[in-house]
Design a protein around this motif. Structure first.
Motif, mmCIF file in Angstrom:
data_model
loop_
_atom_site.group_PDB
_atom_site.id
_atom_site.type_symbol
_atom_site.label_atom_id
_atom_site.label_comp_id
_atom_site.label_asym_id
_atom_site.label_seq_id
_atom_site.Cartn_x
_atom_site.Cartn_y
_atom_site.Cartn_z
ATOM 1 N N GLN A 1 7.849 3.732 -9.551
ATOM 2 C CA GLN A 1 6.412 3.626 -9.315
ATOM 3 C C GLN A 1 5.762 2.648 -10.697
ATOM 4 O O GLN A 1 5.080 2.095 -10.489
ATOM 5 C CB GLN A 1 5.832 4.657 -8.738
ATOM 6 N N ALA A 2 5.590 3.849 -12.113
ATOM 7 C CA ALA A 2 4.933 3.195 -12.835
ATOM 8 C C ALA A 2 5.439 2.184 -13.222
ATOM 9 O O ALA A 2 4.845 0.936 -13.969
ATOM 10 C CB ALA A 2 5.184 3.952 -14.000
ATOM 11 N N GLU A 3 7.107 1.668 -13.524
ATOM 12 C CA GLU A 3 7.189 -0.125 -13.869
ATOM 13 C C GLU A 3 7.190 -0.480 -13.166
ATOM 14 O O GLU A 3 6.411 -1.907 -13.638
ATOM 15 C CB GLU A 3 8.475 -0.188 -13.719
ATOM 16 N N MET A 4 7.122 -0.426 -11.663
ATOM 17 C CA MET A 4 6.885 -1.602 -10.928
ATOM 18 C C MET A 4 5.614 -1.969 -10.178
ATOM 19 O O MET A 4 5.025 -3.612 -10.587
ATOM 20 C CB MET A 4 7.289 -1.643 -9.493
ATOM 21 N N THR A 5 4.192 -0.769 -10.489
ATOM 22 C CA THR A 5 2.822 -1.070 -10.234
ATOM 23 C C THR A 5 1.987 -1.678 -12.114
ATOM 24 O O THR A 5 0.651 -2.373 -11.889
ATOM 25 C CB THR A 5 2.199 0.041 -9.595
ATOM 26 N N GLY A 6 2.385 -1.169 -12.390
ATOM 27 C CA GLY A 6 2.544 -1.596 -14.301
ATOM 28 C C GLY A 6 0.668 -0.464 -14.254
ATOM 29 O O GLY A 6 -0.088 -1.024 -15.386
ATOM 30 N N GLY A 7 0.291 0.291 -13.899
ATOM 31 C CA GLY A 7 -0.436 1.017 -13.726
ATOM 32 C C GLY A 7 -2.034 0.461 -12.855
ATOM 33 O O GLY A 7 -3.026 1.105 -13.326
ATOM 34 N N ALA A 8 -1.718 -0.642 -12.129
ATOM 35 C CA ALA A 8 -2.136 -0.946 -11.186
ATOM 36 C C ALA A 8 -3.216 0.159 -10.239
ATOM 37 O O ALA A 8 -2.161 1.182 -9.841
ATOM 38 C CB ALA A 8 -2.399 -2.788 -10.977
ATOM 39 N N ASP A 9 -4.570 -0.111 -10.031
ATOM 40 C CA ASP A 9 -5.737 0.162 -9.053
ATOM 41 C C ASP A 9 -4.368 0.469 -7.286
ATOM 42 O O ASP A 9 -4.302 -0.762 -7.209
ATOM 43 C CB ASP A 9 -6.389 0.527 -9.101
ATOM 44 N N ARG A 10 -4.626 1.249 -6.569
ATOM 45 C CA ARG A 10 -3.922 1.506 -4.877
ATOM 46 C C ARG A 10 -4.665 0.921 -4.755
ATOM 47 O O ARG A 10 -4.316 -0.732 -3.772
ATOM 48 C CB ARG A 10 -2.757 3.112 -4.878
ATOM 49 N N ASN A 11 -5.639 1.165 -4.474
ATOM 50 C CA ASN A 11 -6.631 0.131 -3.422
ATOM 51 C C ASN A 11 -7.381 -0.766 -4.221
ATOM 52 O O ASN A 11 -7.649 -1.697 -2.699
ATOM 53 C CB ASN A 11 -7.955 1.421 -2.978
ATOM 54 N N ALA A 12 -7.319 -1.532 -5.756
ATOM 55 C CA ALA A 12 -7.476 -2.750 -5.846
ATOM 56 C C ALA A 12 -6.721 -3.891 -4.731
ATOM 57 O O ALA A 12 -6.642 -4.819 -4.641
ATOM 58 C CB ALA A 12 -7.792 -2.560 -6.992
ATOM 59 N N THR A 13 -5.423 -2.915 -5.530
ATOM 60 C CA THR A 13 -4.339 -3.933 -5.582
ATOM 61 C C THR A 13 -4.045 -4.112 -3.571
ATOM 62 O O THR A 13 -3.827 -5.004 -3.220
ATOM 63 C CB THR A 13 -2.134 -3.540 -5.424
ATOM 64 N N PHE A 14 -5.073 -3.280 -2.606
ATOM 65 C CA PHE A 14 -4.512 -3.146 -1.616
ATOM 66 C C PHE A 14 -5.553 -4.087 -1.048
ATOM 67 O O PHE A 14 -4.904 -4.449 0.646
ATOM 68 C CB PHE A 14 -5.035 -1.596 -0.751
ATOM 69 N N HIS A 15 -6.475 -3.884 -1.439
ATOM 70 C CA HIS A 15 -7.473 -5.248 -1.063
ATOM 71 C C HIS A 15 -7.086 -6.641 -1.627
ATOM 72 O O HIS A 15 -7.305 -7.184 -0.472
ATOM 73 C CB HIS A 15 -8.722 -4.982 -2.328
ATOM 74 N N LEU A 16 -6.505 -6.617 -2.359
ATOM 75 C CA LEU A 16 -6.140 -7.961 -2.129
ATOM 76 C C LEU A 16 -5.082 -8.533 -1.402
ATOM 77 O O LEU A 16 -5.160 -9.174 -0.923
ATOM 78 C CB LEU A 16 -5.269 -8.513 -4.061
ATOM 79 N N ILE A 17 -4.089 -7.918 -1.035
ATOM 80 C CA ILE A 17 -3.364 -7.924 -0.428
ATOM 81 C C ILE A 17 -3.611 -8.603 0.925
ATOM 82 O O ILE A 17 -3.182 -8.807 2.334
ATOM 83 C CB ILE A 17 -2.479 -6.908 0.039
ATOM 84 N N ASP A 18 -4.637 -7.377 1.118
ATOM 85 C CA ASP A 18 -5.158 -7.723 2.619
ATOM 86 C C ASP A 18 -6.104 -8.852 2.533
ATOM 87 O O ASP A 18 -5.978 -10.048 3.889
ATOM 88 C CB ASP A 18 -6.331 -5.991 3.353
ATOM 89 N N ALA A 19 -7.115 -9.345 1.833
ATOM 90 C CA ALA A 19 -7.365 -10.615 1.353
ATOM 91 C C ALA A 19 -6.374 -11.353 1.861
ATOM 92 O O ALA A 19 -6.167 -13.026 2.242
ATOM 93 C CB ALA A 19 -8.533 -10.331 0.092
ATOM 94 N N ALA A 20 -5.230 -11.365 1.066
ATOM 95 C CA ALA A 20 -3.934 -12.683 0.820
ATOM 96 C C ALA A 20 -3.422 -12.859 2.292
ATOM 97 O O ALA A 20 -3.050 -14.196 2.801
ATOM 98 C CB ALA A 20 -3.464 -12.115 0.459
ATOM 99 N N PHE A 21 -3.005 -11.838 2.887
ATOM 100 C CA PHE A 21 -2.866 -11.675 4.707
ATOM 101 C C PHE A 21 -3.657 -12.108 5.587
ATOM 102 O O PHE A 21 -3.521 -12.491 6.911
ATOM 103 C CB PHE A 21 -2.096 -10.550 4.521
#
Length: 293
Positions: A225-245
């Motif tokens: 998990q740590a290697e894949m996400t690189g320490g990114a914040d989940r909520n911030a990442t999910f916000h970008l996913i929602d916006a992109a899709f």
């Protein structure tokens, strides 16, 4: 009856389901997405695909009249069933006592909406290193239930769910696939999902108007998990996913112009002329980390 069948015990067939429903004055409702499984072979297959054993602690969401519940208990597992419909939740312990009395002490039912379940109000799994979700999920809320439980329970290590075929396809989709979308990417944050079989309509009462499929999920190890996400914040990442899709036909540059500065795309090594459907969860996490940097 074979020796194996004798050891397995009696699971619910069509006649049992209809008798229990009539006795309790229960009718399947569209409101709760109720389609009760009437085939013992199907529920045993689900339990087998989920790798449930006597050492497993299981959460079941939407147990209905108890078809899958009995198949889970048949293995010797301990379980808690989450049922939103009060009359159904009230009737379920009687069904367990009638068909599998030796399992009564390994079973508990909680009358609650699965979307409101937390480690605080359902503490049954708090002492477990890991537990598994096994469920025939209501089709209309399957994805929110899965993502909500994964977010709230860090020790939810795996699941095997039966969902509408189209939902299963989306959950297991990979980048570049036309059905790859928000559920696919967000689920990939937590682990790996794959289709493990199809289920026909004739095993349900009432028969649904859609086909069903089984999805198996296994959570990433903390290291992966740590290697894949690189320490990114989940909520911030999910916000970008929602916006992109939300504008999936647009390029990332157009869809994320309010969220992502030009320089962040460059630092993340992501071409802004790509579309969201081509990005992996690691790509979204890397982009989110650069936005926050």
């Amino acid at each position: 009856m074979s020796e194996e069948q004798e050891q397995q015990g009696h699971l619910l067939g069509a006649a049992d389901i209809r008798r229990i429903a009539a006795d309790a004055g229960i009718s399947p409702t569209k409101k709760f997405g109720q389609n009760f499984v009437i085939d013992p072979g199907t529920v045993r297959r689900i339990v087998r695909e989920a790798d449930v054993t006597a050492d497993t602690h299981v959460m079941e969401v939407g147990p209905g009249l108890g078809s899958l519940t009995l198949a889970i208990l048949e293995t010797g597992a301990r379980m808690t069933a989450i049922e939103i419909d009060p009359p159904v939740a009230e009737r379920l312990p009687r069904t367990i006592a009638e068909f599998m009395p030796e399992a009564v002490d390994r079973f508990r039912v909680v009358n609650r909406d699965a979307l409101t379940v937390t480690p605080e109000n359902v503490p049954d799994f708090n002492d477990d290193d890991s537990f598994t979700l096994v469920a025939n999920l209501p089709y209309n809320v399957a994805t929110p239930i899965i993502l909500t439980l994964l977010e709230r329970f860090d020790n939810l290590d795996s699941f095997l769910v039966m969902v509408q075929k189209e939902v299963a396809d989306r959950l297991a989709a990979t980048p570049g696939n036309k059905i790859y979308g928000t559920p696919s990417v967000k689920l990939a944050w937590y682990g790996t999902a794959r289709r493990v079989g199809n289920i026909g309509r004739n095993v349900f009462w009432p028969a649904p108007n859609v086909d069903s499929a089984l999805v198996r999920f296994d959570r990433h190890t903390p290291e992966a998990q740590a290697e894949m996400t690189g320490g990114a914040d989940r909520n911030a990442t999910f916000h970008l996913i929602d916006a992109a899709f939300s504008q999936r036909r647009k390029t990332l540059h157009a869809a994320l112009k309010r969220e992502v500065p030009e320089a962040a795309f460059e630092r993340a090594g992501i071409d802004p002329t790509r579309r969201g459907e081509t990005l992996t969860i690691a790509d979204f996490a890397r982009l989110a980390a650069e936005v926050q940097a």
